[in-house]
Design an enzyme around this catalytic site. Structure first.
Site, mmCIF file in Angstrom:
data_model
loop_
_atom_site.group_PDB
_atom_site.id
_atom_site.type_symbol
_atom_site.label_atom_id
_atom_site.label_comp_id
_atom_site.label_asym_id
_atom_site.label_seq_id
_atom_site.Cartn_x
_atom_site.Cartn_y
_atom_site.Cartn_z
ATOM 1 N N ASP A 173 -9.490 -4.582 -1.466
ATOM 2 C CA ASP A 173 -9.511 -3.374 -0.589
ATOM 3 C C ASP A 173 -8.393 -3.689 0.092
ATOM 4 O OD1 ASP A 173 -9.855 -2.042 1.861
ATOM 5 O OD2 ASP A 173 -12.100 -1.706 1.229
ATOM 6 N N HIS A 174 -7.436 -2.756 0.140
ATOM 7 C CA HIS A 174 -6.164 -3.246 0.700
ATOM 8 C C HIS A 174 -6.042 -3.076 2.054
ATOM 9 C CE1 HIS A 174 -5.311 0.997 0.810
ATOM 10 N NE2 HIS A 174 -4.238 0.938 1.740
ATOM 11 N N HIS A 236 -12.702 1.259 2.560
ATOM 12 C CA HIS A 236 -11.829 0.795 3.730
ATOM 13 C C HIS A 236 -12.810 1.154 4.874
ATOM 14 C CE1 HIS A 236 -8.962 1.090 0.694
ATOM 15 N NE2 HIS A 236 -8.599 2.347 0.752
HETATM 16 C C1 BG6 Z 1 -6.306 4.756 -0.788
HETATM 17 C C2 BG6 Z 1 -6.708 5.857 -1.001
HETATM 18 O O1 BG6 Z 1 -7.283 3.826 -1.157
HETATM 19 O O2 BG6 Z 1 -5.906 4.643 0.517
HETATM 20 C C3 BG6 Z 1 -5.806 7.011 -0.713
HETATM 21 O O3 BG6 Z 1 -7.159 6.187 -2.450
HETATM 22 C C4 BG6 Z 1 -5.481 6.612 0.914
HETATM 23 O O4 BG6 Z 1 -6.391 8.371 -0.838
HETATM 24 C C5 BG6 Z 1 -4.768 5.512 0.847
HETATM 25 O O5 BG6 Z 1 -4.183 7.595 0.885
HETATM 26 C C6 BG6 Z 1 -4.580 5.175 2.546
HETATM 27 O O6 BG6 Z 1 -4.176 3.900 2.641
HETATM 28 P P1 BG6 Z 1 -3.173 3.515 3.937
HETATM 29 O O7 BG6 Z 1 -2.962 2.158 3.776
HETATM 30 O O8 BG6 Z 1 -1.794 4.447 3.736
HETATM 31 O O9 BG6 Z 1 -3.864 3.856 4.931
#
Ligand code: BG6
Length: 481
Positions: A173-174, A236
């Protein structure tokens, strides 16, 4: 305990995530000497490419996505030479035997990063196993989407765990790789100040906002099948909620932290009808640019939600009665991820007779685009106060960007790739967490079906449908804007 792999294998290496994030992250780790010079990097995807052609593609990605101050020709050349490409059709098991032969000796440990279409997951896992690329010293990182409900997620996890036990499975989960997310733990557990107040006695409500200005970004099919609830909340936002609400872990050990998070996720109360609002953007303007509606972007009519707002509760002693308001959406007025902790008012206003009005304290933890922690406190305006006391809310600011100006800001995947290569599971999501997340999300979707909830229109560039405002206003709360 670090347990470095000597080989990294990337699936989906020509895909969007690889070009935008994985290759630039690996390059940054290489440039800073954070990955071992002997680490071998194998990249695979379906296209038939030579090493040279793949390196050209990778060079293009680095030029496009690296910040200018990171582009050093010599370093890029040296990095590209580390990359080897193997074309692979994941549906054909023989391809895996050839892949294993090309990789050769994996006795120094192998880390695999899988970011492929979900439909290829099982075949890939089987292929790896068949070719002997799944032994004791092999671990696997899995990028979402890992299913689209509890049943499909269990199905994928069963297939993965049949070959890779949980201690060698790294679910990404980045958001957990983001700096300020970890700073949330530093704030809570490295300071005496907050923890005694971090509960229902002192906190009135919590808001978590992840707003985006972008629309579909070339992912129309995926997004329309997924929607904001499953794309952003299931993973997230629930991870942010869990880190905000969890009990202090005994240590930073992966098991200790994940044990605490899963307790929160399991304590989430099923969402009541009326406590969730969905929206779908229609045409409007985002930051001055005219944009089309979701359905025009998509090219067809759709009932998929591009916005969702939820009033959630964590049913345990610490959080009894404290609403957690969550909202996320595409084509909102600004890109912003933040957690807002709204404290309760002081029990008695001693300034009242002198005209002093009080606001309750607010703590804002901004994850992006800026990184800061801001505490709004009451202070007296300077003066002799003959006409009464004037109190004003002023910010106690901790700008992480300014306080740590000398430190390089790293993208989440740099940390996560390094943790995968080094075998540290702390920032990866355990199976029981994912399942608790899906169980809660599935119940919301079941409610939508029963109540035939349809997303309400909101103009692109607004903060979602009016009903999202009403959701908090009912409790006398305004969204932090
Ligand atoms: C991803 C989603 O997991 O996270 C995307 O699939 C979203 O739709 C993205 O844009 C948002 O990540 P960050 O790091 O730009 O907030």
């Amino acid at each position: 305990m670090r347990d470095h792999s000597s080989t990294l294998l990337l699936f989906g290496a020509t895909g969007d995530l690889s070009r935008r994030m994985l290759l630039p992250s690996l390059y940054a780790l290489h440039a800073d000497g954070l990955i071992h010079p002997a680490l071998r990097i194998f990249c695979t995807a379906r296209s038939a490419l030579t090493d040279e052609a793949f390196r050209d593609m990778a060079r293009g990605a680095l030029c496009e996505f690296l910040p200018d101050d990171r582009k050093a020709e010599g370093l890029i050349d040296a990095f590209l030479l580390r990359l080897h490409y193997v074309a692979l059709d994941a549906s054909n098991p023989d391809g895996f035997t050839e892949l294993a032969a090309t990789i050769g000796d994996i006795s120094g440990g192998l880390s695999i990063f899988l970011s492929t279409a979900p439909s290829l997951f099982e075949a890939t896992i089987k292929g790896l196993h068949y070719a002997g690329l799944s032994g004791e010293n092999v671990r696997i990182g899995l990028e979402k989407p890992l299913g689209n409900d509890l049943a499909s997620s269990c199905h994928i996890n069963d297939a993965v765990n049949a070959v890779f036990p949980e201690k060698r499975t790294f679910r990404i989960d980045h958001y957990l790789g983001k700096e300020t997310v970890q700073n949330l733990m530093a704030l809570r557990f490295a300071n005496m100040l907050f923890e005694p107040l971090w509960n229902a006695n002192a906190i009135e409500h919590v808001q978590i906002t992840v707003s985006e200005t972008v629309g579909l970004e070339g992912r129309a099919g995926f997004y329309d099948d997924t929607g904001a609830l499953r794309d952003m909340v299931q993973n997230h936002m629930l991870q942010l909620l869990a880190l905000t609400a969890m009990e202090p872990p005994a240590s930073l050990d992966a098991t200790a932290i994940r044990d605490e998070k899963v307790k929160v996720l399991r304590a989430l109360r099923p969402v009541a009808e009326g406590d969730v609002v969905t929206g779908k953007y229609i045409e409007g303007a985002v930051q001055g640019d005219a944009v089309k509606s979701y359905e025009s972007d998509l090219g067809k009519a759709s009932d998929t939600e591009t916005f969702v707002a939820i009033k959630a509760y964590v049913d345990n002693w610490r959080w009894q009665g404290v609403p957690f308001f969550l909202r996320t959406g595409k084509r909102l007025p600004e890109r912003r991820s933040e957690i807002v902790i709204q404290f309760k008012p002081v029990p008695h206003n001693v300034f009242r007779d002198r005209g002093g009005k009080l606001e309750a304290n607010t703590l804002i933890i901004r994850l992006q685009p800026e990184e800061y922690v801001r505490l709004l406190v009451m202070a007296k305006e300077p003066g002799l106060d003959r006409g009464g006391v004037t109190l004003r809310e002023v910010p106690l600011d901790l700008s992480l960007t300014a306080a740590f100006a000398g430190s390089r800001r790293r993208i989440a995947y740099e940390r996560l790739l390094l943790d995968l290569i080094e075998g540290d599971q702390t920032l990866f999501v355990r199976r029981d967490e994912v399942e608790a997340q899906w169980a809660w999300i599935d119940a919301i979707r079941a409610l939508w079906n029963v109540t035939a909830l349809k997303p309400k229109a909101y103009g692109a560039g607004s903060w979602g449908p009016n009903a999202a405002i009403a959701l908090t206003e009912r409790d006398g709360v305004s969204w932090h804007e």
